[in-house]
Structure formats: C-alpha cells, structure tokens
Scaffold this motif. Sequence first.
Motif, mmCIF file in Angstrom:
data_model
loop_
_atom_site.group_PDB
_atom_site.id
_atom_site.type_symbol
_atom_site.label_atom_id
_atom_site.label_comp_id
_atom_site.label_asym_id
_atom_site.label_seq_id
_atom_site.Cartn_x
_atom_site.Cartn_y
_atom_site.Cartn_z
ATOM 1 N N LEU A 1 0.902 -1.373 0.528
ATOM 2 C CA LEU A 1 0.003 0.210 -0.001
ATOM 3 C C LEU A 1 1.211 0.949 0.134
ATOM 4 N N VAL A 2 2.080 1.047 0.730
ATOM 5 C CA VAL A 2 2.933 2.514 0.882
ATOM 6 C C VAL A 2 3.616 2.661 -0.630
ATOM 7 N N LEU A 3 4.206 1.416 -1.489
ATOM 8 C CA LEU A 3 4.248 1.717 -2.727
ATOM 9 C C LEU A 3 3.710 2.182 -3.384
ATOM 10 N N ALA A 4 2.534 1.600 -3.380
ATOM 11 C CA ALA A 4 1.437 2.056 -4.454
ATOM 12 C C ALA A 4 0.900 3.256 -4.429
ATOM 13 N N VAL A 5 0.952 4.299 -2.559
ATOM 14 C CA VAL A 5 0.335 5.523 -2.638
ATOM 15 C C VAL A 5 1.460 5.679 -2.850
ATOM 16 N N GLY A 6 2.748 6.190 -2.401
ATOM 17 C CA GLY A 6 3.815 6.668 -3.145
ATOM 18 C C GLY A 6 4.117 6.975 -4.272
ATOM 19 N N GLY A 7 3.912 4.935 -5.432
ATOM 20 C CA GLY A 7 4.624 5.297 -6.705
ATOM 21 C C GLY A 7 3.630 6.493 -7.504
ATOM 22 N N ALA A 8 1.796 6.172 -7.195
ATOM 23 C CA ALA A 8 1.298 6.814 -7.511
ATOM 24 C C ALA A 8 1.188 8.479 -7.976
ATOM 25 N N GLY A 9 1.851 8.909 -6.031
ATOM 26 C CA GLY A 9 2.380 9.916 -5.632
ATOM 27 C C GLY A 9 3.420 11.497 -6.773
ATOM 28 N N LEU A 10 4.393 9.688 -7.117
ATOM 29 C CA LEU A 10 5.305 10.707 -7.671
ATOM 30 C C LEU A 10 5.133 10.342 -9.355
ATOM 31 N N GLY A 11 4.475 9.625 -9.923
ATOM 32 C CA GLY A 11 3.724 9.739 -11.335
ATOM 33 C C GLY A 11 3.658 10.765 -11.230
ATOM 34 N N ILE A 12 2.324 11.062 -10.825
ATOM 35 C CA ILE A 12 1.372 12.573 -10.617
ATOM 36 C C ILE A 12 2.264 13.963 -10.703
ATOM 37 N N PHE A 13 3.097 14.040 -9.754
ATOM 38 C CA PHE A 13 3.608 15.035 -9.422
ATOM 39 C C PHE A 13 4.903 15.453 -10.505
ATOM 40 N N ALA A 14 5.424 13.685 -11.523
ATOM 41 C CA ALA A 14 6.223 14.128 -12.681
ATOM 42 C C ALA A 14 5.135 14.519 -13.864
ATOM 43 N N ALA A 15 4.577 13.823 -14.550
ATOM 44 C CA ALA A 15 3.646 13.967 -15.775
ATOM 45 C C ALA A 15 3.085 15.489 -15.034
ATOM 46 N N VAL A 16 2.516 16.133 -14.095
ATOM 47 C CA VAL A 16 2.581 17.207 -13.957
ATOM 48 C C VAL A 16 3.172 18.327 -14.149
ATOM 49 N N ASP A 17 4.751 17.973 -13.706
ATOM 50 C CA ASP A 17 5.872 18.335 -13.850
ATOM 51 C C ASP A 17 6.231 18.933 -15.311
ATOM 52 N N ALA A 18 5.899 17.708 -16.055
ATOM 53 C CA ALA A 18 6.956 17.888 -17.442
ATOM 54 C C ALA A 18 5.103 18.119 -18.287
ATOM 55 N N VAL A 19 4.379 18.531 -18.177
ATOM 56 C CA VAL A 19 3.211 18.960 -18.822
ATOM 57 C C VAL A 19 3.438 20.303 -18.485
ATOM 58 N N SER A 20 3.577 21.100 -17.204
ATOM 59 C CA SER A 20 3.445 22.252 -17.003
ATOM 60 C C SER A 20 5.005 22.843 -17.238
ATOM 61 N N ARG A 21 5.993 22.777 -17.946
ATOM 62 C CA ARG A 21 6.897 23.203 -18.497
ATOM 63 C C ARG A 21 6.537 23.787 -19.556
ATOM 64 N N ARG A 22 7.809 24.576 -20.310
ATOM 65 C CA ARG A 22 7.797 25.461 -21.522
ATOM 66 C C ARG A 22 8.197 24.255 -22.536
ATOM 67 N N SER A 23 7.734 23.961 -23.779
ATOM 68 C CA SER A 23 8.481 23.804 -24.782
ATOM 69 C C SER A 23 9.514 24.175 -25.716
ATOM 70 N N ASP A 24 9.975 25.016 -25.121
ATOM 71 C CA ASP A 24 11.761 25.694 -25.801
ATOM 72 C C ASP A 24 12.588 25.559 -24.472
#
Length: 103
Positions: A13-36
Amino acid sequence: MDLVAPVIYIVNLVLAVGGAGLGIFAAVDAVSRRSDAFAAADKQTKGTWAGITVGCAVALGLGFFGGAFAPQSLLWLAGLTGSLVYLLDVRPRLREVQRGGRW
C-alpha cells in the motif's frame, strides 16, 4: 505466518501510494514546463516527455488494483523507472535552463 500478511499488505500500500504520487507529480511537472526549455536542455520534446510521464503515472496508479500492475511487478517498476528518469535527469536540467544557469 499471521503477522507477515498484514506487513506485506502495508508495504504494498505504501509503495502504491508513493508511486502514484510520484508519477502524478512527474506528469504534472512535465506538462507545465515550456516547450522550448526541452530543446534548450538538449532533451526529447515536451510531447515525448509528457507522454512518457503520463503513461508512467497511469501504470503507477493502476498499482492499487494489483494484477500485472501491482507494486514490485515488472510493469509497475517500468513506470517507476520512467518517472524517476524524468525527475532525476530531465527536471534538474530544465530547471537550470529556465533559471538561466549559474552565472
């Protein structure tokens, strides 16, 4: 053996919650960065990294349901690896480029 099953459940459960949080953070960060910034950092395009991190976030989020995406399975570990590559390699370089370097 009655004490082992709850410990394994809590670890998963700890691995699932931590992994999901990490994945969501990485996805939001990648989408929010400028293309250039991706081109300036000499990395893949924003669309490529957004796709990789969103796919990894989905794989890590499916870890709650077990099966092929259970924590510590090969697909879950692949999702974790993709998110960690972005967070530990690409993100620091993007931050450096967007900040303007050291001097």
